[in-house]
Scaffold this active site. Sequence first.
Site, PDB file in Angstrom:
ATOM      1  N   VAL A 284     -66.979 -32.100  -4.798  1.00 54.27           N
ATOM      2  CA  VAL A 284     -67.154 -31.050  -5.823  1.00 54.27           C
ATOM      3  C   VAL A 284     -66.384 -29.799  -5.433  1.00 54.27           C
ATOM      4  O   VAL A 284     -65.704 -29.169  -6.266  1.00 54.27           O
ATOM      5  CB  VAL A 284     -68.655 -30.705  -6.008  1.00 54.27           C
ATOM      6  CG1 VAL A 284     -68.809 -29.560  -6.999  1.00 54.27           C
ATOM      7  CG2 VAL A 284     -69.452 -31.918  -6.474  1.00 54.27           C
TER       8      VAL A 284
ATOM      9  N   ASP B 239     -64.949 -25.060   5.706  1.00 56.19           N
ATOM     10  CA  ASP B 239     -65.447 -26.432   5.756  1.00 56.19           C
ATOM     11  C   ASP B 239     -65.324 -26.985   7.174  1.00 56.19           C
ATOM     12  O   ASP B 239     -64.311 -26.777   7.832  1.00 56.19           O
ATOM     13  CB  ASP B 239     -64.665 -27.319   4.760  1.00 56.19           C
ATOM     14  CG  ASP B 239     -65.431 -28.561   4.364  1.00 56.19           C
ATOM     15  OD1 ASP B 239     -65.735 -29.371   5.257  1.00 56.19           O
ATOM     16  OD2 ASP B 239     -65.739 -28.722   3.163  1.00 56.19           O
TER      17      ASP B 239
ATOM     18  N   THR C 145     -68.051 -34.225   6.127  1.00 53.75           N
ATOM     19  CA  THR C 145     -67.938 -35.298   5.126  1.00 53.75           C
ATOM     20  C   THR C 145     -66.773 -35.041   4.167  1.00 53.75           C
ATOM     21  O   THR C 145     -66.538 -35.844   3.266  1.00 53.75           O
ATOM     22  CB  THR C 145     -69.238 -35.425   4.299  1.00 53.75           C
ATOM     23  OG1 THR C 145     -69.523 -34.154   3.686  1.00 53.75           O
ATOM     24  CG2 THR C 145     -70.411 -35.819   5.167  1.00 53.75           C
TER      25      THR C 145
ATOM     26  N   ARG D 149     -72.161 -43.716  -2.924  1.00 50.72           N
ATOM     27  CA  ARG D 149     -72.822 -43.467  -4.207  1.00 50.72           C
ATOM     28  C   ARG D 149     -72.372 -44.516  -5.220  1.00 50.72           C
ATOM     29  O   ARG D 149     -71.315 -45.136  -5.081  1.00 50.72           O
ATOM     30  CB  ARG D 149     -72.567 -42.033  -4.668  1.00 50.72           C
ATOM     31  CG  ARG D 149     -73.412 -41.066  -3.832  1.00 50.72           C
ATOM     32  CD  ARG D 149     -73.216 -39.618  -4.187  1.00 50.72           C
ATOM     33  NE  ARG D 149     -72.086 -39.021  -3.505  1.00 50.72           N
ATOM     34  CZ  ARG D 149     -71.868 -37.712  -3.445  1.00 50.72           C
ATOM     35  NH1 ARG D 149     -72.697 -36.876  -4.007  1.00 50.72           N
ATOM     36  NH2 ARG D 149     -70.809 -37.243  -2.807  1.00 50.72           N
TER      37      ARG D 149
ATOM     38  N   ASN E  61     -76.503 -17.885   6.685  1.00 48.55           N
ATOM     39  CA  ASN E  61     -75.213 -17.259   7.027  1.00 48.55           C
ATOM     40  C   ASN E  61     -74.366 -16.958   5.791  1.00 48.55           C
ATOM     41  O   ASN E  61     -73.721 -15.909   5.712  1.00 48.55           O
ATOM     42  CB  ASN E  61     -74.427 -18.166   7.982  1.00 48.55           C
ATOM     43  CG  ASN E  61     -75.069 -18.217   9.358  1.00 48.55           C
ATOM     44  OD1 ASN E  61     -75.736 -17.262   9.774  1.00 48.55           O
ATOM     45  ND2 ASN E  61     -74.879 -19.318  10.068  1.00 48.55           N
TER      46      ASN E  61
ATOM     47  N   LYS F 275     -82.768 -28.577   0.998  1.00 52.61           N
ATOM     48  CA  LYS F 275     -82.417 -27.890  -0.252  1.00 52.61           C
ATOM     49  C   LYS F 275     -83.600 -27.070  -0.765  1.00 52.61           C
ATOM     50  O   LYS F 275     -83.416 -25.998  -1.332  1.00 52.61           O
ATOM     51  CB  LYS F 275     -81.976 -28.907  -1.306  1.00 52.61           C
ATOM     52  CG  LYS F 275     -80.633 -29.573  -0.982  1.00 52.61           C
ATOM     53  CD  LYS F 275     -79.463 -28.611  -1.124  1.00 52.61           C
ATOM     54  CE  LYS F 275     -78.134 -29.324  -0.932  1.00 52.61           C
ATOM     55  NZ  LYS F 275     -76.975 -28.457  -1.051  1.00 52.61           N
TER      56      LYS F 275
ATOM     57  N   LEU G 247     -71.684 -24.840  -1.063  1.00 51.55           N
ATOM     58  CA  LEU G 247     -71.753 -26.272  -1.358  1.00 51.55           C
ATOM     59  C   LEU G 247     -71.757 -27.089  -0.071  1.00 51.55           C
ATOM     60  O   LEU G 247     -71.698 -28.316  -0.113  1.00 51.55           O
ATOM     61  CB  LEU G 247     -70.544 -26.702  -2.203  1.00 51.55           C
ATOM     62  CG  LEU G 247     -70.560 -26.402  -3.704  1.00 51.55           C
ATOM     63  CD1 LEU G 247     -70.408 -24.919  -3.994  1.00 51.55           C
ATOM     64  CD2 LEU G 247     -69.443 -27.157  -4.412  1.00 51.55           C
TER      65      LEU G 247
ATOM     66  N   TYR H  89     -82.556 -34.106   3.545  1.00 55.74           N
ATOM     67  CA  TYR H  89     -81.760 -33.527   2.451  1.00 55.74           C
ATOM     68  C   TYR H  89     -82.655 -32.765   1.471  1.00 55.74           C
ATOM     69  O   TYR H  89     -82.408 -31.598   1.159  1.00 55.74           O
ATOM     70  CB  TYR H  89     -81.011 -34.643   1.734  1.00 55.74           C
ATOM     71  CG  TYR H  89     -80.091 -34.182   0.626  1.00 55.74           C
ATOM     72  CD1 TYR H  89     -78.974 -33.391   0.899  1.00 55.74           C
ATOM     73  CD2 TYR H  89     -80.318 -34.554  -0.700  1.00 55.74           C
ATOM     74  CE1 TYR H  89     -78.125 -32.981  -0.120  1.00 55.74           C
ATOM     75  CE2 TYR H  89     -79.464 -34.160  -1.715  1.00 55.74           C
ATOM     76  CZ  TYR H  89     -78.361 -33.379  -1.423  1.00 55.74           C
ATOM     77  OH  TYR H  89     -77.512 -32.971  -2.428  1.00 55.74           O
TER      78      TYR H  89
HETATM   79  P1  NAD Z   1     -69.318 -33.750  -0.104  1.00 54.90           P
HETATM   80  O1  NAD Z   1     -69.959 -34.402   1.070  1.00 54.90           O
HETATM   81  O2  NAD Z   1     -68.129 -34.410  -0.709  1.00 54.90           O
HETATM   82  O3  NAD Z   1     -68.949 -32.240   0.210  1.00 54.90           O
HETATM   83  C1  NAD Z   1     -69.703 -31.430   1.071  1.00 54.90           C
HETATM   84  C2  NAD Z   1     -68.725 -30.626   1.917  1.00 54.90           C
HETATM   85  O4  NAD Z   1     -69.477 -29.773   2.790  1.00 54.90           O
HETATM   86  C3  NAD Z   1     -67.837 -31.497   2.807  1.00 54.90           C
HETATM   87  O5  NAD Z   1     -66.505 -31.101   2.691  1.00 54.90           O
HETATM   88  C4  NAD Z   1     -68.382 -31.254   4.210  1.00 54.90           C
HETATM   89  O6  NAD Z   1     -67.392 -31.412   5.216  1.00 54.90           O
HETATM   90  C5  NAD Z   1     -68.868 -29.826   4.085  1.00 54.90           C
HETATM   91  N1  NAD Z   1     -69.904 -29.465   5.063  1.00 54.90           N
HETATM   92  C6  NAD Z   1     -71.051 -30.122   5.347  1.00 54.90           C
HETATM   93  N2  NAD Z   1     -71.756 -29.435   6.278  1.00 54.90           N
HETATM   94  C7  NAD Z   1     -71.020 -28.329   6.581  1.00 54.90           C
HETATM   95  C8  NAD Z   1     -71.217 -27.230   7.454  1.00 54.90           C
HETATM   96  N3  NAD Z   1     -72.311 -27.112   8.215  1.00 54.90           N
HETATM   97  N4  NAD Z   1     -70.276 -26.260   7.504  1.00 54.90           N
HETATM   98  C9  NAD Z   1     -69.162 -26.333   6.714  1.00 54.90           C
HETATM   99  N5  NAD Z   1     -68.912 -27.368   5.893  1.00 54.90           N
HETATM  100  C10 NAD Z   1     -69.842 -28.352   5.812  1.00 54.90           C
HETATM  101  O7  NAD Z   1     -70.477 -33.582  -1.203  1.00 54.90           O
HETATM  102  P2  NAD Z   1     -70.370 -33.173  -2.727  1.00 54.90           P
HETATM  103  O8  NAD Z   1     -70.759 -34.334  -3.548  1.00 54.90           O
HETATM  104  O9  NAD Z   1     -69.071 -32.501  -2.999  1.00 54.90           O
HETATM  105  O10 NAD Z   1     -71.554 -32.104  -2.848  1.00 54.90           O
HETATM  106  C11 NAD Z   1     -71.292 -30.700  -2.786  1.00 54.90           C
HETATM  107  C12 NAD Z   1     -72.595 -29.934  -2.920  1.00 54.90           C
HETATM  108  O11 NAD Z   1     -73.207 -30.229  -4.179  1.00 54.90           O
HETATM  109  C13 NAD Z   1     -73.618 -30.275  -1.850  1.00 54.90           C
HETATM  110  O12 NAD Z   1     -74.264 -29.085  -1.423  1.00 54.90           O
HETATM  111  C14 NAD Z   1     -74.593 -31.172  -2.559  1.00 54.90           C
HETATM  112  O13 NAD Z   1     -75.886 -31.080  -2.020  1.00 54.90           O
HETATM  113  C15 NAD Z   1     -74.527 -30.667  -3.992  1.00 54.90           C
HETATM  114  N6  NAD Z   1     -74.847 -31.751  -4.918  1.00 54.90           N
HETATM  115  C16 NAD Z   1     -73.934 -32.715  -5.223  1.00 54.90           C
HETATM  116  C17 NAD Z   1     -74.283 -33.746  -6.085  1.00 54.90           C
HETATM  117  C18 NAD Z   1     -73.309 -34.830  -6.471  1.00 54.90           C
HETATM  118  O14 NAD Z   1     -73.675 -35.713  -7.249  1.00 54.90           O
HETATM  119  N7  NAD Z   1     -72.081 -34.805  -5.985  1.00 54.90           N
HETATM  120  C19 NAD Z   1     -75.585 -33.803  -6.625  1.00 54.90           C
HETATM  121  C20 NAD Z   1     -76.491 -32.813  -6.258  1.00 54.90           C
HETATM  122  C21 NAD Z   1     -76.112 -31.788  -5.423  1.00 54.90           C
END
Ligand code: NAD
Length: 323
Positions: A15, A34, A38, A189, A102, A152, A76, A148
């Site tokens: 996202v 980042d 992941t 997923r 932070n 949140k 995110l 998780y």
């Molecule tokens: P993703 O795993 O593709 O992206 C998450 C990003 O966060 C990754 O690039 C990862 O390297 C980075 N990250 C994780 N921990 C970190 C840290 N401590 N410091 C810096 N970077 C860190 O996931 P996504 O699907 O893109 O989801 C993005 C956000 O949206 C998340 O917070 C997730 O909870 C929320 N979300 C997504 C969905 C979905 O369907 N994709 C649904 C509900 C919520």
Amino acid sequence: MRRKCAIVAGGAGFVGSHLCRRLLDEGYEVDCIDSLLTGRRDNIDSLDTRGPFRFHHEDVARPIRFDHNADAVFHLASPASPADYLRHPLETLTAGSAGTANTLELAREKGARYILASTSEVYGNPQVHPQPETYWGNVNPVGPRSAYDEAKRFAEALVTAHRATHGTSTAIARVFNTYGPRMRRTDGRAVPAFITQALDGRPLTVTGTGSQTRSLRYVDDLVEGLLALHTSTVPGPLNLGNPEEITVLELARQILRATGSGSPTVFVNRPQDDPDRRCPDITRAREELGWAPKTGLREGLDRTIAWYRAHRRTFSHDAPAWT
Ligand code: NAD
């Protein structure tokens, strides 16, 4: 005139990379923070050709020092797919706790608007359908998904307390299942798993009987909602999702049709605490933001499948399907 600046924590993820791209197209300077836990460098590689884009390889769970101005902080950064947060439960909890603290502090220091990407998982396995924001959820605090879900929920409490204590302009987005280009095929997923299985001619692994439902929304619609939230003063929480429900089995069938694949469908064990139904009530988002998803499932799947076809060789083999 100074350009507007946005910080996107987790900007190298699925996202986040779409959000960074859209912000650059809107004329923002973008700082992506980042840890690549992941996320992937590939997701953001070409972004500096679209506008002023800086990548900071840092963990938001550690204190963040940042010299530039910022008008917006989007948080995110968190593992998001069940396969990822089951592999990284402690990192998931610190991303939601220390990472939220932070990034909130950063927003306070810069006087920036703060947007938390929370999740529909705060509703757990919901007893109320569809789920309005006023529903408090049904979460197992010690189950496999708890790292998780509770991270949140804690993050939402922290944002709420920060707003009350410091007057920071904050917003909580409860994000429902989102799909689109750049989801890692290994993230487990259902959409990337089914598409890659269909394209490879392997069986589509449907969990349980496949009668559990999800509400899937295309990533561009989510980005639109996050931007609308940023430019509003709405505090949320707001559900950002698609109120059209589909069973996991029907999703597999639609992906078979859209790819033209002859793969069979097989049924595998369903994970513990997997929600039976997921469907957002988006009345609040419609009324307070004028937001609703626009992309139909077939159109979104076609765009996503086209991306996977074009990038087939750049991804390794996938993991079992989780939803
Ligand atoms: P993703 O795993 O593709 O992206 C998450 C990003 O966060 C990754 O690039 C990862 O390297 C980075 N990250 C994780 N921990 C970190 C840290 N401590 N410091 C810096 N970077 C860190 O996931 P996504 O699907 O893109 O989801 C993005 C956000 O949206 C998340 O917070 C997730 O909870 C929320 N979300 C997504 C969905 C979905 O369907 N994709 C649904 C509900 C919520």
